[in-house]
Scaffold this motif. Structure first.
Motif, mmCIF file in Angstrom:
data_model
loop_
_atom_site.group_PDB
_atom_site.id
_atom_site.type_symbol
_atom_site.label_atom_id
_atom_site.label_comp_id
_atom_site.label_asym_id
_atom_site.label_seq_id
_atom_site.Cartn_x
_atom_site.Cartn_y
_atom_site.Cartn_z
ATOM 1 N N ARG A 44 0.938 -1.233 0.217
ATOM 2 C CA ARG A 44 0.110 0.008 -0.006
ATOM 3 C C ARG A 44 0.771 0.977 -0.136
ATOM 4 O O ARG A 44 0.447 2.380 1.220
ATOM 5 N N GLY A 45 1.821 1.239 -0.927
ATOM 6 C CA GLY A 45 3.086 2.557 -0.875
ATOM 7 C C GLY A 45 3.698 1.965 -1.932
ATOM 8 O O GLY A 45 4.092 0.824 -1.642
ATOM 9 N N TYR A 46 4.861 3.500 -1.963
ATOM 10 C CA TYR A 46 5.912 3.093 -2.707
ATOM 11 C C TYR A 46 6.885 3.238 -1.340
ATOM 12 O O TYR A 46 7.442 3.844 -0.878
ATOM 13 N N GLY A 47 7.250 2.183 -0.972
ATOM 14 C CA GLY A 47 8.273 1.861 -0.420
ATOM 15 C C GLY A 47 9.496 1.640 0.293
ATOM 16 O O GLY A 47 9.822 2.614 0.888
ATOM 17 N N ALA A 48 10.555 1.628 -1.079
ATOM 18 C CA ALA A 48 11.653 2.702 -1.587
ATOM 19 C C ALA A 48 11.302 4.301 -1.213
ATOM 20 O O ALA A 48 12.100 4.553 -0.187
ATOM 21 N N MET A 49 10.410 5.143 -1.671
ATOM 22 C CA MET A 49 10.736 5.933 -0.936
ATOM 23 C C MET A 49 10.263 6.701 -0.287
ATOM 24 O O MET A 49 10.322 8.069 0.975
ATOM 25 N N ARG A 50 8.955 5.387 0.809
ATOM 26 C CA ARG A 50 8.886 5.407 2.038
ATOM 27 C C ARG A 50 10.396 5.474 3.140
ATOM 28 O O ARG A 50 10.542 6.212 4.047
ATOM 29 N N ALA A 51 10.626 4.401 2.429
ATOM 30 C CA ALA A 51 12.260 4.692 3.275
ATOM 31 C C ALA A 51 13.340 5.530 3.124
ATOM 32 O O ALA A 51 14.072 5.648 3.801
ATOM 33 N N PHE A 52 13.904 6.146 1.717
ATOM 34 C CA PHE A 52 13.736 7.731 1.766
ATOM 35 C C PHE A 52 13.863 8.728 2.345
ATOM 36 O O PHE A 52 14.193 9.489 2.846
ATOM 37 N N SER A 53 12.475 8.659 2.883
ATOM 38 C CA SER A 53 11.896 9.515 3.761
ATOM 39 C C SER A 53 11.915 9.475 4.926
ATOM 40 O O SER A 53 12.223 10.539 5.508
ATOM 41 N N GLY A 59 9.872 13.971 6.939
ATOM 42 C CA GLY A 59 8.075 13.991 7.553
ATOM 43 C C GLY A 59 7.169 12.740 6.688
ATOM 44 O O GLY A 59 8.603 12.085 5.648
ATOM 45 N N LYS A 60 6.250 13.268 5.868
ATOM 46 C CA LYS A 60 5.540 12.313 5.331
ATOM 47 C C LYS A 60 5.572 13.144 4.371
ATOM 48 O O LYS A 60 5.041 14.613 4.157
ATOM 49 N N VAL A 61 5.877 12.084 3.230
ATOM 50 C CA VAL A 61 5.911 13.157 1.924
ATOM 51 C C VAL A 61 4.794 12.378 1.064
ATOM 52 O O VAL A 61 4.284 11.738 0.843
ATOM 53 N N PRO A 62 3.816 13.484 -0.115
ATOM 54 C CA PRO A 62 2.615 13.328 -0.534
ATOM 55 C C PRO A 62 2.662 12.892 -1.187
ATOM 56 O O PRO A 62 4.430 11.801 -1.946
ATOM 57 N N GLY A 63 2.117 11.437 -1.624
ATOM 58 C CA GLY A 63 2.035 10.327 -2.666
ATOM 59 C C GLY A 63 2.835 8.953 -2.453
ATOM 60 O O GLY A 63 2.994 8.470 -3.805
#
Length: 122
Positions: A44-53, A59-63
């Protein structure tokens, strides 16, 4: 010789975020009746982008959160057989069915949203 006659089965393992870049590929696979199993790991999300953030403490990155996409329904609407796996037993069952088929199949494996540290700057 047709492309589908050259391979027994192709298995593509794709994250849900990556799957959103070209969902029209499902239509092509279904229309060509290719021996392809698409296994979507849906966290339910872009895991790589979650990890980068997390790594960059952004913080919470949109999208990044893409909850609510029903990949099995999307595949079915494009003419492909699909199943949802919510645990290891149903995933194993779906994979057995996929390998018994001649044509395409999508398996949506709903997995935990927890992302381990993918990147380390140390």
């Amino acid at each position: 010789m047709a492309l589908s006659e050259k391979f027994d089965r192709v298995v593509a393992i794709v994250g849900d975020g990556s799957a959103m870049y070209s969902p029209q590929a499902l239509w092509t696979i279904a229309q060509r009746d290719l021996p392809v199993t698409i296994l979507i790991l849906n966290n339910r999300g872009y895991g790589a982008m979650r990890a980068f953030s997390e790594l960059f403490q952004s913080g919470k990155v949109p999208g990044v959160e893409i909850d609510g996409i029903d990949f099995a329904c999307l595949a079915t609407s494009q003419g492909m057989t699909a199943q949802v796996a919510r645990d290891t037993a149903s995933l194993e069952n779906a994979l057995v069915q996929a390998f018994e088929r001649k044509g395409p199949m999508l398996i949506e494996a709903r997995v935990d949203q927890t992302i381990e540290a993918l990147y380390d700057l140390d």
